[in-house]
Structures are given as C-alpha cells and as structure tokens.
Design a protein around this motif. Structure first.
Motif, PDB file in Angstrom:
ATOM      1  N   GLN A 325      13.946 -20.672 -14.124  1.00  0.00           N
ATOM      2  CA  GLN A 325      12.707 -20.414 -13.405  1.00  0.00           C
ATOM      3  C   GLN A 325      12.950 -19.840 -12.015  1.00  0.00           C
ATOM      4  O   GLN A 325      12.112 -19.119 -11.477  1.00  0.00           O
ATOM      5  N   ASP A 326      14.115 -20.123 -11.444  1.00  0.00           N
ATOM      6  CA  ASP A 326      14.456 -19.518 -10.154  1.00  0.00           C
ATOM      7  C   ASP A 326      14.575 -18.000 -10.302  1.00  0.00           C
ATOM      8  O   ASP A 326      14.140 -17.239  -9.434  1.00  0.00           O
ATOM      9  N   GLU A 327      15.170 -17.546 -11.417  1.00  0.00           N
ATOM     10  CA  GLU A 327      15.313 -16.103 -11.633  1.00  0.00           C
ATOM     11  C   GLU A 327      13.950 -15.455 -11.867  1.00  0.00           C
ATOM     12  O   GLU A 327      13.681 -14.354 -11.366  1.00  0.00           O
ATOM     13  N   ARG A 328      13.090 -16.121 -12.638  1.00  0.00           N
ATOM     14  CA  ARG A 328      11.742 -15.579 -12.816  1.00  0.00           C
ATOM     15  C   ARG A 328      11.026 -15.457 -11.485  1.00  0.00           C
ATOM     16  O   ARG A 328      10.419 -14.415 -11.193  1.00  0.00           O
ATOM     17  N   THR A 329      11.130 -16.485 -10.659  1.00  0.00           N
ATOM     18  CA  THR A 329      10.491 -16.434  -9.344  1.00  0.00           C
ATOM     19  C   THR A 329      11.046 -15.288  -8.513  1.00  0.00           C
ATOM     20  O   THR A 329      10.294 -14.558  -7.857  1.00  0.00           O
ATOM     21  N   ARG A 330      12.371 -15.107  -8.541  1.00  0.00           N
ATOM     22  CA  ARG A 330      12.980 -14.001  -7.774  1.00  0.00           C
ATOM     23  C   ARG A 330      12.460 -12.654  -8.250  1.00  0.00           C
ATOM     24  O   ARG A 330      12.160 -11.769  -7.438  1.00  0.00           O
ATOM     25  N   GLN A 331      12.368 -12.474  -9.557  1.00  0.00           N
ATOM     26  CA  GLN A 331      11.920 -11.186 -10.080  1.00  0.00           C
ATOM     27  C   GLN A 331      10.445 -10.943  -9.787  1.00  0.00           C
ATOM     28  O   GLN A 331      10.033  -9.822  -9.497  1.00  0.00           O
ATOM     29  N   TRP A 332       9.637 -11.978  -9.864  1.00  0.00           N
ATOM     30  CA  TRP A 332       8.227 -11.808  -9.520  1.00  0.00           C
ATOM     31  C   TRP A 332       8.074 -11.502  -8.033  1.00  0.00           C
ATOM     32  O   TRP A 332       7.253 -10.664  -7.654  1.00  0.00           O
ATOM     33  N   GLN A 333       8.867 -12.161  -7.195  1.00  0.00           N
ATOM     34  CA  GLN A 333       8.798 -11.864  -5.761  1.00  0.00           C
ATOM     35  C   GLN A 333       9.298 -10.438  -5.470  1.00  0.00           C
ATOM     36  O   GLN A 333       8.790  -9.771  -4.565  1.00  0.00           O
ATOM     37  N   LYS A 334      10.249  -9.976  -6.257  1.00  0.00           N
ATOM     38  CA  LYS A 334      10.705  -8.594  -6.108  1.00  0.00           C
ATOM     39  C   LYS A 334       9.577  -7.626  -6.433  1.00  0.00           C
ATOM     40  O   LYS A 334       9.357  -6.634  -5.732  1.00  0.00           O
ATOM     41  N   ALA A 335       8.838  -7.903  -7.512  1.00  0.00           N
ATOM     42  CA  ALA A 335       7.697  -7.056  -7.872  1.00  0.00           C
ATOM     43  C   ALA A 335       6.638  -7.082  -6.772  1.00  0.00           C
ATOM     44  O   ALA A 335       6.046  -6.046  -6.431  1.00  0.00           O
ATOM     45  N   ILE A 336       6.402  -8.261  -6.203  1.00  0.00           N
ATOM     46  CA  ILE A 336       5.453  -8.370  -5.096  1.00  0.00           C
ATOM     47  C   ILE A 336       5.892  -7.479  -3.941  1.00  0.00           C
ATOM     48  O   ILE A 336       5.089  -6.748  -3.346  1.00  0.00           O
ATOM     49  N   SER A 337       7.173  -7.525  -3.610  1.00  0.00           N
ATOM     50  CA  SER A 337       7.698  -6.708  -2.512  1.00  0.00           C
ATOM     51  C   SER A 337       7.556  -5.219  -2.802  1.00  0.00           C
ATOM     52  O   SER A 337       7.178  -4.429  -1.927  1.00  0.00           O
ATOM     53  N   GLN A 338       7.833  -4.815  -4.041  1.00  0.00           N
ATOM     54  CA  GLN A 338       7.708  -3.398  -4.398  1.00  0.00           C
ATOM     55  C   GLN A 338       6.255  -2.923  -4.324  1.00  0.00           C
ATOM     56  O   GLN A 338       5.992  -1.732  -4.166  1.00  0.00           O
ATOM     57  N   GLY A 339       5.311  -3.864  -4.413  1.00  0.00           N
ATOM     58  CA  GLY A 339       3.905  -3.509  -4.295  1.00  0.00           C
ATOM     59  C   GLY A 339       3.520  -2.961  -2.934  1.00  0.00           C
ATOM     60  O   GLY A 339       2.411  -2.433  -2.777  1.00  0.00           O
ATOM     61  N   GLN A 340       4.406  -3.061  -1.951  1.00  0.00           N
ATOM     62  CA  GLN A 340       4.130  -2.453  -0.654  1.00  0.00           C
ATOM     63  C   GLN A 340       3.900  -0.947  -0.784  1.00  0.00           C
ATOM     64  O   GLN A 340       3.161  -0.354   0.004  1.00  0.00           O
ATOM     65  N   GLN A 341       4.532  -0.332  -1.779  1.00  0.00           N
ATOM     66  CA  GLN A 341       4.324   1.107  -1.978  1.00  0.00           C
ATOM     67  C   GLN A 341       2.882   1.405  -2.381  1.00  0.00           C
ATOM     68  O   GLN A 341       2.324   2.439  -1.998  1.00  0.00           O
ATOM     69  N   LEU A 342       2.255   0.495  -3.144  1.00  0.00           N
ATOM     70  CA  LEU A 342       0.849   0.673  -3.502  1.00  0.00           C
ATOM     71  C   LEU A 342      -0.017   0.647  -2.242  1.00  0.00           C
ATOM     72  O   LEU A 342      -0.929   1.464  -2.079  1.00  0.00           O
ATOM     73  N   ARG A 343       0.266  -0.307  -1.367  1.00  0.00           N
ATOM     74  CA  ARG A 343      -0.477  -0.392  -0.100  1.00  0.00           C
ATOM     75  C   ARG A 343      -0.328   0.883   0.709  1.00  0.00           C
ATOM     76  O   ARG A 343      -1.315   1.435   1.213  1.00  0.00           O
ATOM     77  N   ASP A 344       0.910   1.363   0.839  1.00  0.00           N
ATOM     78  CA  ASP A 344       1.158   2.531   1.682  1.00  0.00           C
ATOM     79  C   ASP A 344       0.448   3.766   1.141  1.00  0.00           C
ATOM     80  O   ASP A 344      -0.117   4.558   1.915  1.00  0.00           O
ATOM     81  N   GLU A 345       0.457   3.938  -0.175  1.00  0.00           N
ATOM     82  CA  GLU A 345      -0.197   5.118  -0.740  1.00  0.00           C
ATOM     83  C   GLU A 345      -1.720   5.008  -0.654  1.00  0.00           C
ATOM     84  O   GLU A 345      -2.397   6.019  -0.428  1.00  0.00           O
ATOM     85  N   PHE A 346      -2.253   3.807  -0.823  1.00  0.00           N
ATOM     86  CA  PHE A 346      -3.704   3.652  -0.691  1.00  0.00           C
ATOM     87  C   PHE A 346      -4.120   3.941   0.749  1.00  0.00           C
ATOM     88  O   PHE A 346      -5.105   4.650   0.999  1.00  0.00           O
ATOM     89  N   ALA A 347      -3.382   3.405   1.715  1.00  0.00           N
ATOM     90  CA  ALA A 347      -3.706   3.635   3.122  1.00  0.00           C
ATOM     91  C   ALA A 347      -3.601   5.121   3.461  1.00  0.00           C
ATOM     92  O   ALA A 347      -4.429   5.654   4.221  1.00  0.00           O
ATOM     93  N   ALA A 348      -2.607   5.809   2.909  1.00  0.00           N
ATOM     94  CA  ALA A 348      -2.465   7.242   3.156  1.00  0.00           C
ATOM     95  C   ALA A 348      -3.628   8.019   2.553  1.00  0.00           C
ATOM     96  O   ALA A 348      -4.111   8.997   3.145  1.00  0.00           O
ATOM     97  N   PHE A 349      -4.102   7.589   1.396  1.00  0.00           N
ATOM     98  CA  PHE A 349      -5.245   8.256   0.768  1.00  0.00           C
ATOM     99  C   PHE A 349      -6.510   8.054   1.601  1.00  0.00           C
ATOM    100  O   PHE A 349      -7.313   8.973   1.745  1.00  0.00           O
ATOM    101  N   VAL A 350      -6.698   6.868   2.137  1.00  0.00           N
ATOM    102  CA  VAL A 350      -7.850   6.612   3.007  1.00  0.00           C
ATOM    103  C   VAL A 350      -7.792   7.522   4.231  1.00  0.00           C
ATOM    104  O   VAL A 350      -8.809   8.100   4.644  1.00  0.00           O
ATOM    105  N   ALA A 351      -6.612   7.655   4.820  1.00  0.00           N
ATOM    106  CA  ALA A 351      -6.462   8.466   6.026  1.00  0.00           C
ATOM    107  C   ALA A 351      -6.643   9.953   5.733  1.00  0.00           C
ATOM    108  O   ALA A 351      -7.185  10.696   6.568  1.00  0.00           O
ATOM    109  N   ASN A 352      -6.225  10.385   4.553  1.00  0.00           N
ATOM    110  CA  ASN A 352      -6.292  11.811   4.207  1.00  0.00           C
ATOM    111  C   ASN A 352      -6.511  11.951   2.701  1.00  0.00           C
ATOM    112  O   ASN A 352      -5.558  12.182   1.950  1.00  0.00           O
TER     113      ASN A 352
END
Length: 361
Positions: A325-352
């Motif tokens: 379960q520690d490995e599952r938690t690590r991988q899910w947290q990794k996916a959460i971290s990679q989701g920052q790219q979704l935020r950045d692209e959405f914010a860029a779309f709002v700006a332009n």
C-alpha cells in the motif's frame, strides 16, 4: 505535449469567441464520480477555487457525486488549497487488510470523511459564494431495504438488466436525492428533466458527513447508508449509479452563464451502469442540448500515458498493488504531482484562449 483538451457546446463556444474564458461567467461547476480518478485534478482544483474563481466572486453552484462531491466539499472550505491537499492525502493513504469486508471499507471511509470535514462544517455550508449540492441514490422496489447481501446482489443484478434495456427502466429501482445548500434553490434542477424521481433535502452540519458518505457508498462493496437526516427514510448508495458524469440540464441556466467541467474524459456517461454502453452518451442522446453552455477540460491521451501505469489512478490499483500500500500511495501521489501540468495549461488558456484547441460538443 498538450495535457488538456477543451470541448465546448455551441453557446459556450460563441461566448469564448466573444469574451474569452472569464471567471465572472462561471455559474456551475460539476464534478463526476470516479473514485481515485479525481485525484489528478488536485492542482487544478487548488488554482481554480483558490485563485481564479475568487478573483471574480459571485454565487456559484458546486454539484458532485461520490469523489466529485468530496472535491466540491473541499472547494467550500476556508483554505481550499489546504483542503484539497488533505483530501488527496487522506484518499491516497487508505489502508486495508488483504480481504476487507464491507464493514472494514465502511469504517475506513467514515474515518476518512470525519477527518476531512470535522470542524469545517460551518465553513462549507456558510461559504459566501459557493453553494454545495451532493447527489446520492435511494433504493426502491427490491432495493428499498434489502435485508441481506444476497438480496442486494439480486436487486442490483435486476437493476443492471433493466438499465441494459433502457435507462428509463432503472427508475423503479432507484431515485435521485439532492442534498443541497438551503440558500440555493437551483431552479434549473427543480423542474423535472428525466424519468427519475428526485428529492431535494437541505444540507446541514449534522448530515454533511453522512451525505458525503452516501454519495460515495459503492453497492455490494459498502453497506448502504440508512440514516440520512433531512432526507426520506431508506437505503442510500453512490450518486454515480444514476448520475455518474452528471448529465444534467445545464442549458436551463440564464443566458451568458457557463458550466466549467474539469473531467476525466471528453464523454459524459449518464449513469455508472452505462459505462459499457457506448451508445449511451450525453452528446449522442436526445438531450444533447443540455451541454450547449458547457466547457469540458479533459486530460489528453498523451498526458494519461505519462502517468503511473499509463492511466488515471482507479480502484483496480487496490488489487494491482495489493498489500504494498505504500507503493500505491507513492504512485497516486506521483499522479497528483503530475496534475500540475493540467493546472498550468488551464491557467494559460484562461490568460490567452486558443480556440484552435477547442472541439465543439
């Protein structure tokens, strides 16, 4: 590599061309059921509810099923950035024995929700701008009050067969219950729009945790919630059974009001039992006009391939990782971290806003 695709109904697309994507126009934010899939939106949720929407404050309806309801409850807390992180940590950190039974899963989820909302009830229900609505399902017929798990299995097997024939035939087995902020009458939801009986009940500090649990109570995996204050008596299960991706009559909103929908996919599947029925999609049905004022932001296939196991986190990961379960938690947290790219692209779309990236619904 683009991380996000955008999809817009005709009214929404016209508004994007005229004004871009303005926070002031956003009236409703839906959030789908889907378990761990919702974790990937953590960074986008933090930015949307912590920075973008507060920049042009107005009353907004937040509505969700299951993990979507939990995400929207996080948005209503005083510090949304901290509450979304707490939700992600709690959800990713679930721990179970090798063969958890219904009681164990129920206990883990109750403790998780208690830690998530205890002490924040007033913040959530008295938010100056957000009005929270949770969707859950109440059993009817054979599912009204099954006294044994075998009866529940038979009831849901019958529900699946009825739904296969037509979504309308599911209505005698289940009805929709909307637990909502008493300050928001949500007139666009009140007039009947489908065959399912819909009850409306007020969210209160006393039923908030139970309502969130009911909205995410998986049939056969967890025991039904049987005590939901303010709502009709009965057995309650996951709101996603009827409203998996929230195919709701959004086009009833006033002209100029938009629905912003961060979603796992470009498709809106009406109910959980419709997942394997590709012809049963909101944009293909007779009510496709409901999406006229909706903008969907969904991860691209290319982005999904970069995530652990090449996909969004999902419940199958519990079995895949087993007791590691520690490995599952690590991988899910990794996916959460990679989701920052979704935020950045959405914010860029709002700006332009780049309309070449928008596909008509």
């Amino acid at each position: 590599m683009s991380a996000l695709n955008f999809y817009a109904g005709p009214r929404a697309l016209e508004q994007l061309r005229a004004h871009g994507l303005r926070a002031r126009d956003v009236a409703v934010i839906p959030a789908a059921a889907g378990g761990p899939k919702g974790l990937v939106f953590q960074s986008l949720d933090q930015w949307m509810f912590g920075e973008w929407l507060p920049s042009e404050a107005r009353e907004r309806t937040l509505i969700g099923s299951s993990i979507g309801a939990w995400r929207m409850a996080a948005a209503c807390q005083r510090d949304p950035a901290a509450s979304f992180k707490r939700l992600g940590d709690l959800y990713a950190g679930q721990r179970y024995t090798a063969r958890p039974d219904q009681a164990e899963i129920d206990s883990v989820c109750r403790k998780m929700l208690a830690e998530f909302v205890t002490g924040h009830e007033e913040d959530i229900l008295a938010h100056p701008h957000y009005r929270l609505h949770l969707l859950t399902n109440r059993g009817r017929g054979a599912l009204a009050s099954p006294s044994h798990r075998l009866h529940e299995i038979r009831g849901f097997a019958g529900a699946a067969l009825r739904n296969l024939a037509s979504r309308e035939r599911l209505a005698p087995m289940l009805e929709r219950v909307v637990l909502g902020d008493a300050r928001d009458t949500a007139p666009w939801l009140r007039e009947r729009w489908d065959v399912f009986t819909t009850h409306f009940a007020s969210l209160t500090p006393r039923n908030l945790a139970a309502g969130l649990l009911a909205s995410g109570t998986l049939p056969l995996i967890m025991p039904a919630v049987r005590a939901l204050e303010e709502a009709p008596e009965g057995a309650y299960w996951d709101g996603g059974i009827i409203d998996y991706h929230l195919a709701l009559p959004y086009s009833r909103l006033a002209p100029g009001e938009l629905v912003i929908y961060p979603h796992f996919t470009s498709e809106i599947v009406p109910g959980w039992l419709d997942k394997s029925l590709p012809w049963r999609r909101a944009h293909k049905g007779p009510n496709r006009h409901w999406l006229d004022n909706v903008i969907i932001a969904a991860p691209t296939p290319q982005f999904l391939r970069t995530l652990p196991r090449g996909k969004l986190p999902d419940r199958k990961d519990f079995k895949f990782y087993g007791l590691d379960q520690d490995e599952r938690t690590r991988q899910w947290q990794k996916a959460i971290s990679q989701g920052q790219q979704l935020r950045d692209e959405f914010a860029a779309f709002v700006a332009n806003p780049d309309l070449s990236r928008v596909t008509p619904i």
